[in-house]
Write a protein that holds these residues in place. Sequence first.
Motif, PDB file in Angstrom:
ATOM      1  N   HIS A 217       0.862  -1.180   0.000  1.00  0.00           N
ATOM      2  CA  HIS A 217       0.000   0.000   0.000  1.00  0.00           C
ATOM      3  C   HIS A 217       0.904   1.238   0.000  1.00  0.00           C
ATOM      4  CE1 HIS A 217      -3.717  -2.282   1.218  1.00  0.00           C
ATOM      5  NE2 HIS A 217      -2.764  -3.141   1.561  1.00  0.00           N
ATOM      6  N   LEU A 218       0.742   2.084  -1.000  1.00  0.00           N
ATOM      7  CA  LEU A 218       1.448   3.358  -1.054  1.00  0.00           C
ATOM      8  C   LEU A 218       0.580   4.420  -0.383  1.00  0.00           C
ATOM      9  CD1 LEU A 218       2.832   3.294  -4.715  1.00  0.00           C
ATOM     10  CD2 LEU A 218       3.757   2.229  -2.644  1.00  0.00           C
ATOM     11  N   ALA A 219       1.209   5.325   0.363  1.00  0.00           N
ATOM     12  CA  ALA A 219       0.462   6.289   1.178  1.00  0.00           C
ATOM     13  C   ALA A 219       1.019   7.689   0.953  1.00  0.00           C
ATOM     14  CB  ALA A 219       0.548   5.914   2.657  1.00  0.00           C
ATOM     15  N   LEU A 220       0.181   8.574   0.397  1.00  0.00           N
ATOM     16  CA  LEU A 220       0.583   9.957   0.145  1.00  0.00           C
ATOM     17  C   LEU A 220      -0.218  10.876   1.051  1.00  0.00           C
ATOM     18  CD1 LEU A 220       2.338  11.766  -1.770  1.00  0.00           C
ATOM     19  CD2 LEU A 220       0.269  12.057  -3.145  1.00  0.00           C
ATOM     20  N   GLY A 221       0.493  11.632   1.881  1.00  0.00           N
ATOM     21  CA  GLY A 221      -0.157  12.560   2.792  1.00  0.00           C
ATOM     22  C   GLY A 221      -0.174  13.970   2.238  1.00  0.00           C
ATOM     23  N   GLU A 222      -0.659  14.890   3.056  1.00  0.00           N
ATOM     24  CA  GLU A 222      -0.638  16.308   2.678  1.00  0.00           C
ATOM     25  C   GLU A 222       0.818  16.766   2.532  1.00  0.00           C
ATOM     26  OE1 GLU A 222      -3.320  17.772   1.980  1.00  0.00           O
ATOM     27  OE2 GLU A 222      -4.957  16.880   3.140  1.00  0.00           O
ATOM     28  N   PRO A 223       1.073  17.760   1.669  1.00  0.00           N
ATOM     29  CA  PRO A 223       2.463  18.167   1.419  1.00  0.00           C
ATOM     30  C   PRO A 223       3.259  18.507   2.671  1.00  0.00           C
ATOM     31  CG  PRO A 223       1.003  19.166  -0.192  1.00  0.00           C
ATOM     32  CD  PRO A 223       0.117  18.488   0.821  1.00  0.00           C
ATOM     33  N   ASP A 224       2.611  19.097   3.660  1.00  0.00           N
ATOM     34  CA  ASP A 224       3.327  19.516   4.867  1.00  0.00           C
ATOM     35  C   ASP A 224       3.141  18.538   6.034  1.00  0.00           C
ATOM     36  OD1 ASP A 224       4.232  21.811   3.556  1.00  0.00           O
ATOM     37  OD2 ASP A 224       2.408  22.921   4.100  1.00  0.00           O
ATOM     38  N   ALA A 225       2.477  17.428   5.809  1.00  0.00           N
ATOM     39  CA  ALA A 225       2.234  16.484   6.900  1.00  0.00           C
ATOM     40  C   ALA A 225       3.519  15.749   7.259  1.00  0.00           C
ATOM     41  CB  ALA A 225       1.154  15.483   6.500  1.00  0.00           C
ATOM     42  N   PRO A 226       3.755  15.492   8.536  1.00  0.00           N
ATOM     43  CA  PRO A 226       4.954  14.745   8.916  1.00  0.00           C
ATOM     44  C   PRO A 226       4.862  13.300   8.440  1.00  0.00           C
ATOM     45  CG  PRO A 226       3.527  15.054  10.822  1.00  0.00           C
ATOM     46  CD  PRO A 226       2.935  15.870   9.705  1.00  0.00           C
ATOM     47  N   ALA A 227       6.027  12.712   8.143  1.00  0.00           N
ATOM     48  CA  ALA A 227       6.059  11.327   7.670  1.00  0.00           C
ATOM     49  C   ALA A 227       5.410  10.399   8.678  1.00  0.00           C
ATOM     50  CB  ALA A 227       7.507  10.917   7.394  1.00  0.00           C
ATOM     51  N   GLY A 228       5.724  10.583   9.965  1.00  0.00           N
ATOM     52  CA  GLY A 228       5.160   9.717  10.990  1.00  0.00           C
ATOM     53  C   GLY A 228       3.649   9.794  11.051  1.00  0.00           C
ATOM     54  N   GLY A 229       3.095  10.983  10.882  1.00  0.00           N
ATOM     55  CA  GLY A 229       1.645  11.140  10.902  1.00  0.00           C
ATOM     56  C   GLY A 229       0.979  10.466   9.721  1.00  0.00           C
ATOM     57  N   THR A 230       1.585  10.604   8.542  1.00  0.00           N
ATOM     58  CA  THR A 230       1.040   9.949   7.345  1.00  0.00           C
ATOM     59  C   THR A 230       1.072   8.433   7.494  1.00  0.00           C
ATOM     60  OG1 THR A 230       1.696  11.791   5.905  1.00  0.00           O
ATOM     61  CG2 THR A 230       1.365   9.646   4.854  1.00  0.00           C
TER      62      THR A 230
END
Length: 397
Positions: A217-230
């Motif tokens: 599963h690939l996971a793309l978060g918001e541009p400014d979201a921290p990696a750990g949060g995503t």
Amino acid sequence: MRNSTVRAVNRLTSRWAAQTPAGDTGTVFTAAGLWPLLALLADGSDGPARAELAQALGIPAGSAAEAARELLAALAGVRGLQTATGLWARAGLPLEEGWSAKLPAGVRGTLTGDVATDAKVLDAWASERTGGLIERMPTALQPDTVLVLAGALALQLKWIQPFHEMSGTTDDGPWADRDLRMLFRSTSLLNRVRVAHGPAGAVTLLEVVGTSGIDVHLALGEPDAPAGGTLSTAIAAVTRSLPSTDARLLPLGNPGPGLFLHTVGAHSPEPRLDIATVAFEVRAQHDLLRHARLFGLETATAQDRGHFPGISHVPLSIDAAGQSALTRFNAEGFEAAAVTEFSLGVAGVAGGLKRPKYRARRAEVRFDRPFGFLAVHRTSRLVLAAGWVAEPGTVGA
């Protein structure tokens, strides 16, 4: 494998993921490779160390060894996944028979006390058990090491539907104007892409199905979201402890990071999902003692007394703990490997077509800036590996 064990391992994965640092460094790790070793140590521990290890594991220490054996046996039955456990003890170190009898089947060796000789044997084991992907143990052997407990995990899978690879670029973000190894693919299954919402914002998840019962599963978060949060949101979504919505039901427009939905004139009512991502390779070295509290290792490293009377009546404490991990994602498939090690010492010491008849839903998803990934056993939802892609594969690299 037991649901309770799967949940315990996934909780450790999520807590570890939350520690993922921000910045330009990618990472990969596997709590599934670490958890059984912590469980075996917990079984032989006492006092505060036992309580801390049990808390990190998420199960009572008294049932930890059995759970570890069952988990490793279940993993051994997963196609494309290989696991191994090794124990090396200094000649003359007495081991408690009750503890050693609970160990999973695997290598039993003797440490000679010669660091160069012993390191060569241990590194050869790591390389052999991972098909050469991990060439050496994650920690440096010390002259006073009297016991080493290690685990290896190697995963290889092929995609049911391969990607097409070609060079490409992106106009925006940290990977802009680089000659990327882009991977493209289309499917009519809109439910392969989903959006979940967590504390760090929206996360777009793409399920890439493997042939051996394991998916990535690939996971793309918001541009400014921290990696750990995503990653934490992604883990909660793929393990179904957090709801998510697939592209069949999402509103048109841009309902999630990197995801665009619209309707178009088409000659078939069949929907289509167009996928663009990048090939990648990530390597990481983890000093587990840097996050000793996370893994229940704070007391177990103290040198004032022994913490593992169930392993040996000689007072032992943990001197070093590490994990080396590697993952690769390309057009044909995915592979990941990790070696986890604990060293113990003695304590104290298209155009031109007919007019379209239909309106069809189209989804486009692009992973063209840093994103996370999870390798998940489809049946149990056990997360086998997790990580962050900070640097993409580039042409000629």
